[in-house]
Design an enzyme around this catalytic site. Structure first.
Site, PDB file in Angstrom:
ATOM      1  N   HIS A 272      -4.400   3.635   2.061  1.00  0.00           N
ATOM      2  CA  HIS A 272      -3.391   2.591   2.305  1.00  0.00           C
ATOM      3  C   HIS A 272      -3.640   1.371   1.405  1.00  0.00           C
ATOM      4  O   HIS A 272      -2.746   0.907   0.688  1.00  0.00           O
ATOM      5  CB  HIS A 272      -3.461   2.198   3.786  1.00  0.00           C
ATOM      6  CG  HIS A 272      -2.482   1.138   4.200  1.00  0.00           C
ATOM      7  ND1 HIS A 272      -1.271   1.427   4.783  1.00  0.00           N
ATOM      8  CD2 HIS A 272      -2.535  -0.220   4.123  1.00  0.00           C
ATOM      9  CE1 HIS A 272      -0.623   0.298   5.050  1.00  0.00           C
ATOM     10  NE2 HIS A 272      -1.372  -0.725   4.658  1.00  0.00           N
ATOM     11  N   GLU A 273      -4.852   0.859   1.434  1.00  0.00           N
ATOM     12  CA  GLU A 273      -5.154  -0.352   0.657  1.00  0.00           C
ATOM     13  C   GLU A 273      -5.068  -0.074  -0.844  1.00  0.00           C
ATOM     14  O   GLU A 273      -4.738  -0.973  -1.622  1.00  0.00           O
ATOM     15  CB  GLU A 273      -6.537  -0.898   1.017  1.00  0.00           C
ATOM     16  CG  GLU A 273      -6.742  -1.275   2.486  1.00  0.00           C
ATOM     17  CD  GLU A 273      -5.763  -2.321   3.012  1.00  0.00           C
ATOM     18  OE1 GLU A 273      -5.162  -3.046   2.201  1.00  0.00           O
ATOM     19  OE2 GLU A 273      -5.573  -2.383   4.247  1.00  0.00           O
ATOM     20  N   HIS A 276      -1.612  -0.855  -1.962  1.00  0.00           N
ATOM     21  CA  HIS A 276      -1.457  -2.299  -2.211  1.00  0.00           C
ATOM     22  C   HIS A 276      -2.115  -2.674  -3.546  1.00  0.00           C
ATOM     23  O   HIS A 276      -1.572  -3.450  -4.330  1.00  0.00           O
ATOM     24  CB  HIS A 276      -2.148  -3.100  -1.096  1.00  0.00           C
ATOM     25  CG  HIS A 276      -1.397  -3.126   0.207  1.00  0.00           C
ATOM     26  ND1 HIS A 276      -0.080  -3.490   0.301  1.00  0.00           N
ATOM     27  CD2 HIS A 276      -1.801  -2.857   1.485  1.00  0.00           C
ATOM     28  CE1 HIS A 276       0.318  -3.452   1.569  1.00  0.00           C
ATOM     29  NE2 HIS A 276      -0.710  -3.058   2.313  1.00  0.00           N
ATOM     30  N   GLU A 302       4.303  -3.307   1.496  1.00  0.00           N
ATOM     31  CA  GLU A 302       4.014  -2.270   2.483  1.00  0.00           C
ATOM     32  C   GLU A 302       4.602  -0.926   2.034  1.00  0.00           C
ATOM     33  O   GLU A 302       4.065   0.130   2.360  1.00  0.00           O
ATOM     34  CB  GLU A 302       4.584  -2.695   3.846  1.00  0.00           C
ATOM     35  CG  GLU A 302       3.961  -2.010   5.028  1.00  0.00           C
ATOM     36  CD  GLU A 302       2.499  -2.375   5.292  1.00  0.00           C
ATOM     37  OE1 GLU A 302       1.975  -3.329   4.659  1.00  0.00           O
ATOM     38  OE2 GLU A 302       1.877  -1.693   6.122  1.00  0.00           O
TER      39      GLU A 302
END
Lengths: 504, 504
Positions: A272-273, A276, A302
């Protein structure tokens, strides 16, 4: 006056002066970003007071720069200068910043700081104590101030009050559009959750057996980040209590948190990170330091983390790529069979807590919050009304009973105590955008799924880089979506993705 | 105008305004300190350009604050206000800072920045290439500018030119005093080195056998830091290419560097940096953020690191305390016998390189540099004269032949290329002060050596805390020495220490 202020040899002296001011703020913000990351990742406890004071001093300094009375005139003069399309977009974002920093009277800013600090601070003990009455007393002034803030921003922007709050996080998004999107979601999501629950009741899934060595988890995470194209010459992975993506685009700092008995949290947190992070690492270099060089919005950010975590990370082809890595670090386990892993990752479980929710039930939590905060800001409901409405919606959307459980109900999130009304929708906008990006990618690369299964992730990254990352903040979000995918935000892609994955 | 500027309800409005300005700068410097530590300890390569720009922007901001034209008037007005003795000392240090920031014309500051940046940058490749001719061309303008700088500082302070350069690093120290100290040293050090060389020729010493696991070295370092009273709630130990002590007093960041085959470098590096760290961690809390809350000087700082590394760290009683720790981490070895370790640590070897020098030969390197830079700044010699003088002094003091070896001669240090004339003496001042502190401790605690051998280090730390750490910058260095030890700096203590340790 900076050198750029004095420059008169160009045709755009006011614009140039604004560019120089933004570059200066950007360089100073760099120090705040690194010090904030350090605060979460490294700082020993006795450093906190001095760190907080240092960051507050920087905040005061930057606020002073952003509210310099000269800015209004520079912005007005720059509007009259001969700017190209990107410069004009940059100027539009400068004005957005100016409005954000100058629309609120200083007294309101101070009241907001006091009320949110008090509410958040008390919330940290009131939530575990399930002290709803205590919490209400602090949340009431926060809501009152947020309504005033919405009025002020409304006057400064010409937007409706709640729209003006949303626009802080998602430029160009409006409540009427959110109503359309969440209205659509409401029509099929609860039913889909029910059907998937029934279907999964008959499945057996094996869970990987721990404990999982933390050094091995870290090594696995680094390998997966490499697979996902993270540039380790321009960033790091560290540990912190609450995982996040911080730092600066030139040096992105990811953090995660390891659990001895659970592989999935750290691994999918890192995936997930990394979404980003790749956005930040691939923002348009030539524009770094200027407003259009920034990531577009919270929803678009997101959409990158969820493109990585949900669309790609839970893709059966990608999951199969993880198996040899898992086996290398933890030895073979029956649970590591690709089809078992895919079933495990798509296991759903309606529950109380948004941050613990799975891919399918998560948007129900967001939908509920959007509906409640819209009514709160609009004055249709008061803080006292939240528990009953919360219970009713949780029962309707997820079939769970939250009565009397404020701690795991309306008290569970930090957003409202800190006054961040308008933020929640971004989570589900991100999930919808991510589905739309993958739909567009599949049109551009018809064999995308086979390519992913073969370990060729370039079509994913190339599309995202070109269509999203390199666009920075050049366009308002709706225009970015249109340019990238050829259509406005269309929740049908999200629905199709979820139905294919959970019922396919 | 800050709130404090406007305050008129006190009897000391100008002083209060200065205090507020110093506190503000202190908070902003915090961010620079942490970002600089991060740059050395964590930052990936692609982060460097943005980090350098961010730190330069902060430097510009702080320079602007330090040269604000209002300061002169505030300082003058504060002089007339009713201040107590510590406030007056604080004001004295504020004026020192003001002179340091305002004595030089902006053009000279810019010339200096350019000349030193060019010289240092070229030096990084010229040194390995032994390119003396190329180096001279860049060092010549650096020396010329340093002479001008000395003249400007001389006019602003009333000190002699070289004194004014020294005073930047060691407030109150004068060349005439350094001549006395180094003159004394010159009379006995070369002879002592010769005698010790002869004596050690007949000794056999065992070296610990590696490789030494780096995680075990780190664990050992942390244990020794604990033994030395480092507060881990207010600091950390990390790794960097060049070990240093950084961060802020509330959060001290030490770094070290591990070598697989050499225990001593990392371990004694950590002990050295822990001395710096405890000084910072124990500066007077009530004065943090104000000039008198800072560490006194480079020489006094070095007196703390050397008190830890040399006076305490190589003390036979302390060395014996290390043995069980070494055995626990690396297993027993004959080399870990306490008397062997003590012999190993005091092994001397005259050589070319200052930073590699042992306790006994190190001051000869410093003496040489003091003599040469004093003559350089005074205009008695020119850059071209350095090699011949360097050779002659190295032969006389250490008996080594450096002819033609510029790389390991006058080109070995970064100090002159960066214009830091007046800095070198601080290293040996630190060693002398450290010996004087221990002499004073032994008068206060006659059984000090037995206490150390018994593992009771409190008398050492208590004395340093009371006499040095908590004094901050309340007094000029000579007064600090007098208050702490009852006498001015007296090199006889240093000589006695070295003779006892190396001939005893």
């Amino acid at each position: 006056m900076t050198a750029a202020d004095r420059s008169s040899s160009t045709l755009t002296p006011a614009y140039d002066a604004l560019v120089a001011r933004n570059a200066r703020a950007w360089r100073l913000e760099h120090l705040g970003a690194i010090a904030s990351w350090d605060q979460a990742a490294n700082m020993p406890p006795k450093g906190n007071e001095a760190r907080a004071a240092a960051l507050a001093e920087l905040g005061t300094l930057l606020h002073g720069m952003a509210t310099d009375p000269l800015l209004r005139e520079l912005l007005d003069r720059a509007e009259q200068e001969p700017l190209d399309v990107l410069q004009r977009a940059n100027l539009r974002e400068m004005r957005r910043d100016w409005v954000a920093h100058n629309a609120l009277p200083a007294a309101l800013v101070e009241q907001r700081a006091l009320a949110t600090a008090r509410c958040e601070h008390a919330w940290r003990t009131q939530r575990p104590a399930n002290d709803w009455a205590g919490f209400v007393a602090n949340l009431r002034p926060v809501v009152r101030i947020a309504r005033e803030e919405a009025q002020c921003l409304s006057q400064a922007t010409g937007l409706a009050p709640y729209d003006a709050l949303i626009d802080r996080f998602e430029p160009g998004m409006r409540a009427v559009e959110l109503e359309r999107l969440f209205g659509d979601l409401r029509s099929w999501l609860p039913g889909l959750i029910e059907r998937v629950t029934v279907r999964q009741a008959g499945e057996t899934v094996r869970r990987p057996q721990g404990p999982f060595d933390r050094a091995a988890q870290k090594a696995l995470g680094l390998e997966v980040m490499r697979l996902l194209g993270f540039d380790f010459d321009a960033g790091r992975l560290d540990e912190s209590t609450h995982p996040f993506s911080g730092g600066v685009p030139e040096d992105v700092r990811l953090t995660t948190r390891y659990h001895d008995d659970d592989l999935q949290q750290a691994l999918y947190g890192v995936i997930h990170e990394t979404g980003h992070a790749r956005y930040e690492q691939n923002l348009p270099r030539a524009w770094l330091g200027q407003p259009i060089g920034r990531a577009r919005s919270y929803g678009i950010h997101e959409s990158q983390s969820l493109a990585f975590e949900m669309q790609l990370g839970m893709h059966p082809g990608f999951v199969a790529l993880l198996v040899p890595l898992l086996e290398r670090h933890f030895g073979p386990q029956p649970a590591f069979a690709p089809d078992n892993l895919a079933r495990l990752l798509t296991r759903i479980e309606p529950g109380f807590i948004r941050v613990d929710a799975d891919e399918l039930t998560y948007p129900a939590h967001v939908m509920l919050r959007f509906e409640l905060e819209q009514a709160l800001i609009g004055g249709e409901i008061e803080v006292e009304d939240l528990p009953a409405l919360w219970d009713a919606k949780m029962a309707a959307y997820l079939g769970v009973d939250t009565r009397g459980n404020h701690r795991d109900g309306a008290m569970q999130d930090v957003h409202w105590p800190t006054g961040a009304f308008g933020y929640f929708p971004c989570y589900t906008l991100g999930a919808m955008y991510a589905a739309q990006w993958f739909a567009a990618m599949r049109r551009a690369t018809p064999d995308l799924d086979a390519r992913i299964a073969a370990g060729d992730l370039a079509p994913v990254f190339d599309w995202l880089r070109e269509q999203v990352w390199l666009q920075g903040s050049c366009w308002p979000t709706p225009e970015l979506a249109l340019r990238a995918s050829g259509e406005p935000l269309e929740p049908a892609h999200y629905r199709a993705h979820l139905e294919r994955r959970y019922l396919g």
